[in-house]
Design an enzyme around this catalytic site. Structure first.
Site: not given
Ligand code: BV8
Ligand code: ZN
Length: 249
Positions: A66, A102-103, A118, A150, A187, A214
């Site tokens: 990530y 998520v960007d 998401h 924690c 997309g 496409p």
């Protein structure tokens, strides 16, 4: 290929437009998709990297993956497709933008009220107690930081496979799909659920459903229209057509 006039007219006359986007919308910004031949899952195993079990089995590897994606995204900018959606929302009565991405490039392009199904790759929270982790994270950090509350491991605030979607996100998306006159699926390969249910749900609720991609997808044949163009090309053409019809240009 131009945008068929029917699509432009229905968009210009719509009271409520709903849009679902996937990784393809960010492809022209330089962010790899998941399932294209050169996509992320072509070489990597989603079960190991985008899942709770994957993180538990190898937190360092998942964290580093990530961090690598964050570095790439940090150098990417919205493309004309993102900007066209942001502009379109300003000239129609109502546009609900739902994304699997998520960007946060939609937000960078000025879109507001984006429904993130998401999660997002920018923020982090504790894997154990789920407390948000507000500290800035150095992108070179190769181990997940520890939660100050924690001591649990910190993880990116994306939704992994097998995880429920954020509270209220799917409800907001389903409400828009049920109420809209026009629904765009842009997309996305429409292979991840429950997001992939939305275009079909919109169609069943009476919306005119258009796919911008496409390539054809698993749902193309169920929809009212398909625009087989890249979104960075198709969406500015759609915006211009709507502006002309509304006498804005
Ligand atoms: C859940 C993490 C309840 C963030 C992602 C069996 C049957 C049905 C469902 C399931 C099943 N088994 C498991 C499930 C549920 C599972 C699922 O759907 N699995 C699939 C693979 C079958 N779903 C879940 O687990 C979801 N949670 O259901 O909770 C629950 C709870 C407990 C137990 C069970 C269920 C959570 C799903 C979220 C997973 N997280 N990513 C990250 O790391 O990024 S998924 C990942 O796929 C991304 O979020 C991505 O957005 C999403 C969808 O992919 P796309 O965006 O469509 O991208 P893709 O590469 O696939 O396609 C790109 C498209 O763009 C292509 O069509 C291409 O042609 C096109 N394109 C390319 N260039 C362009 C373009 N289009 C336009 N312009 C261009 N220039
Ligand atoms: Zn914690």
């Amino acid at each position: 290929m131009k945008i068929p006039q029917t699509i432009i007219e229905k968009t210009a006359n719509a009271k409520h437009i709903a849009v679902l986007t996937g990784a393809g919308v960010s492809a022209e910004s330089g962010i790899k998709t998941f399932r294209d031949p050169d996509g992320l899952w072509a070489k990597l195993n989603p079960a190991e990297l985008a899942s709770i079990d994957g993180f538990m089995a190898n937190p360092k590897m998942v964290w580093e993956w990530y961090q690598h994606r964050r570095e790439i995204i940090a150098s990417c900018r919205p493309n004309p497709g993102h900007y066209a959606l942001s502009e379109l929302a300003k000239i129609v009565p109502k546009l609900t933008l739902i994304t699997q991405n998520v960007d946060r490039l939609h937000q960078q392009a000025g879109s507001e009220g984006v429904v993130e199904l998401h999660g997002n790759i920018i923020e982090n929270h504790c894997f154990r107690c789920r407390a948000p982790f507000a500290e800035a994270v150095d992108l070179t950090l190769s181990e997940p930081p520890l939660c100050p509350k924690c001591g649990g491991q910190i993880r990116p605030s994306v939704v992994w496979f097998g995880e429920n979607l954020p509270e209220g996100a799917m409800e907001a998306a389903e409400e828009a799909a049920a109420q809209c006159d026009v629904f765009f699926s842009i997309g996305t390969s429409a292979e991840v659920y429950p997001a992939a249910n939305l275009p079909i749900f919109a169609k069943r609720s009476g919306a005119f459903v258009v796919e911008v991609n496409p390539r054809r997808t698993a749902i193309s044949s169920y929809l009212d229209a398909t625009v087989e163009l890249a979104s960075g090309e198709a969406l500015p053409l759609l915006l211009d057509g709507v502006k002309k019809l509304k006498g804005i240009i």
